[in-house]
Design a protein around this motif. Structure first.
Motif, PDB file in Angstrom:
ATOM      1  N   CYS A  93       0.842  -1.195   0.000  1.00  0.00           N
ATOM      2  CA  CYS A  93       0.000   0.000   0.000  1.00  0.00           C
ATOM      3  C   CYS A  93       0.878   1.246   0.000  1.00  0.00           C
ATOM      4  CB  CYS A  93      -0.905   0.001   1.230  1.00  0.00           C
ATOM      5  SG  CYS A  93      -2.241   1.226   1.125  1.00  0.00           S
ATOM      6  N   TYR A 114     -10.629   4.321   1.888  1.00  0.00           N
ATOM      7  CA  TYR A 114      -9.254   3.866   1.651  1.00  0.00           C
ATOM      8  C   TYR A 114      -9.199   3.191   0.276  1.00  0.00           C
ATOM      9  CZ  TYR A 114     -11.384  -0.531   3.158  1.00  0.00           C
ATOM     10  OH  TYR A 114     -12.206  -1.615   3.271  1.00  0.00           O
ATOM     11  N   SER A 130      -6.479  -3.188   0.288  1.00  0.00           N
ATOM     12  CA  SER A 130      -7.190  -3.871   1.361  1.00  0.00           C
ATOM     13  C   SER A 130      -6.634  -5.261   1.662  1.00  0.00           C
ATOM     14  CB  SER A 130      -8.674  -3.982   1.006  1.00  0.00           C
ATOM     15  OG  SER A 130      -9.378  -4.679   2.006  1.00  0.00           O
ATOM     16  N   ASN A 153     -15.329   2.377   1.466  1.00  0.00           N
ATOM     17  CA  ASN A 153     -15.691   3.123   2.667  1.00  0.00           C
ATOM     18  C   ASN A 153     -15.460   2.291   3.923  1.00  0.00           C
ATOM     19  OD1 ASN A 153     -16.631   5.455   1.277  1.00  0.00           O
ATOM     20  ND2 ASN A 153     -18.538   4.365   0.793  1.00  0.00           N
ATOM     21  N   LEU A 154     -15.051   2.975   4.996  1.00  0.00           N
ATOM     22  CA  LEU A 154     -14.854   2.312   6.276  1.00  0.00           C
ATOM     23  C   LEU A 154     -16.203   1.979   6.902  1.00  0.00           C
ATOM     24  CD1 LEU A 154     -11.984   4.452   7.846  1.00  0.00           C
ATOM     25  CD2 LEU A 154     -11.854   2.022   7.285  1.00  0.00           C
ATOM     26  N   SER A 167      -4.648   6.757   8.185  1.00  0.00           N
ATOM     27  CA  SER A 167      -4.371   5.499   7.486  1.00  0.00           C
ATOM     28  C   SER A 167      -4.198   4.328   8.455  1.00  0.00           C
ATOM     29  CB  SER A 167      -3.116   5.648   6.618  1.00  0.00           C
ATOM     30  OG  SER A 167      -1.992   5.995   7.423  1.00  0.00           O
ATOM     31  N   ASP A 170      -6.182   3.526  10.659  1.00  0.00           N
ATOM     32  CA  ASP A 170      -7.502   2.938  10.902  1.00  0.00           C
ATOM     33  C   ASP A 170      -7.987   2.108   9.718  1.00  0.00           C
ATOM     34  OD1 ASP A 170      -7.960   4.309  13.478  1.00  0.00           O
ATOM     35  OD2 ASP A 170      -8.004   6.129  12.250  1.00  0.00           O
ATOM     36  N   TRP A 171      -7.238   2.070   8.643  1.00  0.00           N
ATOM     37  CA  TRP A 171      -7.666   1.358   7.437  1.00  0.00           C
ATOM     38  C   TRP A 171      -7.290  -0.128   7.501  1.00  0.00           C
ATOM     39  CZ3 TRP A 171      -5.101   5.244   3.497  1.00  0.00           C
ATOM     40  CH2 TRP A 171      -5.791   6.465   3.552  1.00  0.00           C
ATOM     41  N   VAL A 196      -5.701  -2.241   5.681  1.00  0.00           N
ATOM     42  CA  VAL A 196      -4.839  -2.335   4.492  1.00  0.00           C
ATOM     43  C   VAL A 196      -3.510  -3.002   4.839  1.00  0.00           C
ATOM     44  CG1 VAL A 196      -5.868  -0.293   3.417  1.00  0.00           C
ATOM     45  CG2 VAL A 196      -3.869  -0.029   4.908  1.00  0.00           C
TER      46      VAL A 196
END
Length: 266
Positions: free
Chosen positions: A153, A175, A180, A194-195, A205, A207-208, A210
């Motif tokens: 990423c 994100y 992902s 979307n989160l 980032s 919180d993503w 990924v």
């Protein structure tokens, strides 16, 4: 004995000619692939950096020249024409010197090349927008493919995406889907996802869902894993070229007189 050695050298030279035809075709094909590829890291570089496109044209030229020189060398060997063998030797020497020089430039300029890659990918990530027109989307789709295939990423990490203008406008509540590591996003390999959890008002980032690895580390790991193969191919090419030069000089010395009537007339 001298006649036997000359005949044996000629046969070896014909075999070498076939190797050069294959080598030239591979180099030419690699150059064409760089220009035609639209779904890999090469595509990202090719669309963003004019120098790579120029390099692809050079590869096509070198491949075509290698095939032509292989043909002329074989013609000179079979028909015992010194000037063709001399031309073949000269062109091989020029190609070999050029390859060594290119390798040295890449080695000593690797930090500059790394900085250019960082700039290219950084601009791409910053301006990434699923609503862009087709010309930009091709480049973005190529980068999505890279992130999905390498499981990475951003260039140095997911934090690179915090500079993206679309995500900034969405307060980092989305994100890049291609980053992902969640199974639910497998079908969405491009654009933004979307989160689900929006309890935190100051999203980042971190919180993503990924991949943590940056693509720079992924590319470097791939290069290290395949370094032996790359060096082996380069060494093999150089050995074939040196062998061709040695055989051409050897055969040229064994030719005491030239009979141009042997050369096929068109």
């Amino acid at each position: 004995t001298s006649s036997y050695l000359s005949e044996l050298t000629t046969q070896l030279y014909v075999v070498l000619f076939l190797l050069f035809q294959i080598l030239g075709a591979v180099i030419l094909g690699f150059g064409v692939w760089i220009l035609a590829d639209k779904t890999s890291f090469i595509a990202v570089l090719q669309m963003s950096s004019p120098s790579l496109k120029t390099g692809a044209y050079i590869l096509i030229g070198v491949g075509a020249l290698t095939m032509l020189m292989g043909f002329l060398g074989c013609l000179g060997a079979v028909n015992e024409i010194r000037c063709l063998l001399g031309l073949y030797f000269t062109c091989l020497m020029v190609i070999l010197i050029t390859q060594v020089a290119a390798g040295l430039v890449i080695y000593f300029q690797k930090e500059s090349l790394k900085e250019e890659l960082s700039r290219i990918v950084g601009d791409l990530i910053k301006n990434y927008d699923p609503s862009n027109d087709d010309s930009k989307r091709n480049l973005e789709d190529a980068w999505d493919y890279v992130q999905a295939q390498i499981a990475c990423c951003g260039w140095t990490g997911a934090k690179d995406w915090e500079k993206n203008e679309v995500l900034i406008n969405q307060s980092m509540a989305a994100y890049p889907c291609s980053c992902s590591n969640s199974s639910k996003d497998l079908q969405a390999d491009s654009g933004f996802c979307n989160l689900d959890d929006l309890t935190n008002s100051t999203m980042t980032s971190a919180d993503w869902p990924v991949h943590e690895q940056g693509c720079m580390d992924g590319v470097e790991k791939w290069l290290k894993d395949n370094l032996g193969v790359i060096l082996g191919v380069c060494t093999g090419v150089a050995v074939i070229e040196l062998l061709g030069m040695i055989l051409s000089i050897s055969l040229c010395k064994n030719i005491h007189s030239e009979d141009y009537t042997k050369v096929p007339k068109s």
